[in-house]
Design a protein around this motif. Structure first.
Motif, PDB file in Angstrom:
ATOM      1  N   HIS A 158      -8.526   1.899  -2.987  1.00  0.00           N
ATOM      2  CA  HIS A 158      -8.319   1.708  -1.720  1.00  0.00           C
ATOM      3  C   HIS A 158      -8.797   2.831  -0.725  1.00  0.00           C
ATOM      4  CE1 HIS A 158      -5.048  -1.667  -2.418  1.00  0.00           C
ATOM      5  NE2 HIS A 158      -6.547  -2.192  -2.873  1.00  0.00           N
ATOM      6  N   HIS A 167       0.698  -1.228   0.173  1.00  0.00           N
ATOM      7  CA  HIS A 167       0.171  -0.005   0.053  1.00  0.00           C
ATOM      8  C   HIS A 167       0.881   1.188   0.083  1.00  0.00           C
ATOM      9  CE1 HIS A 167      -3.770  -2.268   0.696  1.00  0.00           C
ATOM     10  NE2 HIS A 167      -3.147  -2.919   1.668  1.00  0.00           N
ATOM     11  N   ILE A 203      -3.641   3.920  -3.874  1.00  0.00           N
ATOM     12  CA  ILE A 203      -4.293   3.288  -4.536  1.00  0.00           C
ATOM     13  C   ILE A 203      -5.774   3.733  -4.605  1.00  0.00           C
ATOM     14  CG2 ILE A 203      -5.192   1.106  -5.343  1.00  0.00           C
ATOM     15  CD1 ILE A 203      -2.551  -0.031  -4.211  1.00  0.00           C
TER      16      ILE A 203
HETATM   17 CU    CU Z   1      -3.819   0.138  -0.656  1.00  0.00          CU
END
Ligand code: CU
Ligand code: C2O
Length: 543
Positions: A523, A460, A520
């Motif tokens: 996300h 992430h 992202i």
């Molecule tokens: Cu992420």
């Protein structure tokens, strides 16, 4: 029960494994292949396997990228026009509107663009204009929203007052359709930054809303033969050239019973099937042997990590997200996650008349999902005439004043992925999903150590607003942390699956509720955002 548990969990892009998962949502399952407590128990199932909710699940492979033959197109991004004659003040206008782009030759793709409100041409493109200013400049940019949905502009990485940060309702509302707003701030910390919406970012960024923002030092920099700003992106097109993805960017779809369900895009973020450099698919860029070029690269993709390599050449990295490095380093590959930037020197050592490909290599960012092959991003074409004498790479280094890491962290952010609310995968921070979050607390002037603990099995890219930071140590989750030798100024750091990363930062000036999130975009929009409430240290007020 009509719907398979697999479809119930993940939608059509997920395949369940084994035989029995299908129709028995409530049944005990004694098939060992299907139940799991650890990710690795599912690895035999091949790429895309994961353990989620006690079951092994498997995703489809990522979309296959189409790389056409190289095209001779100019890729330079025009600067945003400054209408103020005072060199200390920059006044510009960005119009946000819907417009068609030509991504594939001869095919029209409906998109969103930033257009220079003072340019004499109606030509539009994505990325938006290059904002290019010297540090210390007072920047005033009026954003006119001609979309039929709200938008904002977030000046990614810039240090500015909270009202100018472009996060909806933090504290200002987004710019409504037909309205405008003037962002005002001072340009600090020379580097390459970028701008993008912070409203429905997963959709608006994918549709073309992003542009580069360069802040140059007030003292002239050493000269290079050429400087290129390269905005890397990818885009997911359907057969008609329309931007696609589950529900055009939605990370979820809604099942018959009203539950939100996760899709591939929701799980991994939207990866595209076209790679773009400054909005162009596979440009051919002419270069001269013997020259030294400076490439300043930003990854504006929703989810794709670029693992860059240039055939027969190396990169000398001289700067990172938010400032120059103290010591240049030469590398063969650069991993650039969404929103990260890198500043590199490239010595043009290829033979006269030859060509070289800049490629993105397969990179597994989790769940064993990577591109199957290298994809070409751009092709360099060496001119037939040699430049002489050859240039040498200039020294662009500058000292990085090291912030001190403390033994115990002041701020802890845990990243989790879990099944929530009847089958949606929630990406959470500290077990909370945006917008239902408890702010972390800090004050301006405090130098604080943050600890990021990634309890998921994928990378992430963590981005913190309103400041820049130095990564100080990292290591496996729960294991010993290893000090990072070279300090760099960053505003986004990739935290690997089951990894702990520590960084140090100081909110020097501006109080406010500053966001942090996974970059992202799917996300972030799917819960992986949080905030820190920074109070002013001098007056005791909370903003
Ligand atoms: Cu992420
Ligand atoms: Cu570039 Cu909050 O993001």
């Amino acid at each position: 029960m009509g719907t398979s548990l697999c479809a119930l969990f993940f939608g059509a892009s997920f395949a369940c494994t084994g035989t029995d998962l299908g129709n028995d949502a409530g049944r005990d399952d004694d098939d060992e292949l299907l139940t799991c407590t650890e990710e690795h128990e599912c690895h035999d199932l091949g790429p895309g396997a994961m353990c989620m909710g006690g079951r092994c699940m498997r995703m489809d492979p990522p979309p296959v990228v189409v790389v056409p033959d190289p095209r001779d197109v100019e890729i330079d991004i025009a600067p945003l026009i400054d209408t103020n004659p005072d060199p200390a003040v920059f006044d510009g206008t960005l119009i946000v509107e819907s417009a068609p782009l030509e991504i594939d030759v001869g095919v029209s793709t409906p998109a969103f663009v930033y257009r220079d409100g003072n340019a004499l041409t109606d030509a539009v493109r994505s990325p938006g204009p290059r904002i290019d200013v010297v540090e210390g400049t007072l920047v005033r940019i009026t954003v006119v929203n001609d979309l039929d949905e709200p938008t904002t502009v977030h000046w990614h990485g810039l240090i500015l007052p909270i009202e100018m940060d472009g996060v909806p309702d933090m504290p200002l509302p987004p710019i409504a359709p037909g309205e405008s707003f003037t962002y005002v701030f001072e340009a600090k910390n020379p580097a390459l930054y970028w701008y993008h919406p912070h409203f429905r970012s997963d959709v608006q960024n994918e549709r073309g809303l992003h542009g580069p923002f360069v802040i140059r030092p007030s003292v002239a920099e050493p000269v290079v033969d050429a400087e290129r700003i390269l905005v890397l992106d990818d885009i997911l097109l359907d057969d008609d050239g329309a931007i696609t993805g589950p529900e055009e960017g939605s990370s979820h779809h809604v099942a018959d019973d009203g539950e939100l369900l996760m899709t591939w895009v929701g799980m991994m973020g939207r990866q595209g099937n076209r790679l773009l450099v400054n909005g162009v698919v596979h440009p051919r860029v002419p270069v001269k042997r013997g020259t030294v070029e400076r490439w300043r690269i930003v990854n504006s993709a929703n989810a794709r990590f670029f693992l860059l390599a240039l055939d027969g050449h190396t990169f000398t990295v001289v700067g990172s997200d938010a400032g120059p490095l103290a010591n240049a380093r030469t590398v063969e590959e650069i991993l650039l996650a969404p929103s990260e930037r890198v500043d590199v020197l490239v010595e043009m050592t290829g033979a006269v008349g030859s060509s070289a490909s800049l490629v993105t290599r397969p990179h597994d960012r989790g769940h064993n999902i990577a591109d199957p092959v290298d994809y070409t991003v751009l092709t360099l074409a060496y001119d037939d005439d040699e430049k002489s004498p050859a240039s040498t790479a200039p020294d662009l280094s500058a000292p990085v004043q090291e912030l001190v890491e403390s033994a115990a962290p002041h701020q802890i952010v845990q990243m989790n992925e879990e099944l929530v609310r009847g089958g949606r995968v929630g990406f959470s921070l500290n077990e909370e999903l945006w917008p239902d979050v408890t702010p972390l607390l800090s004050t301006t002037g405090a130098t604080e150590t943050w600890e990021l603990e990634n309890r998921t099995h994928m990378e992430h890219p963590f981005h913190l607003h309103g400041t820049r930071f130095q990564v100080t140590s990292r290591g496996p989750l729960g294991g010993p942390l290893v000090p990072v030798v070279e300090r760099e100024w960053k505003d986004t750091v990739v935290v690997e699956g089951e990894e702990t990363v520590r960084f140090v930062t100081t909110y020097e000036e501006y109080p406010g509720h500053w966001m942090f999130h996974c970059h992202i975009f799917e996300h972030g929009e799917n819960g992986m955002m949080g905030m820190i409430e920074v109070s002013g240290s001098d007056d005791g007020t909370t903003h």
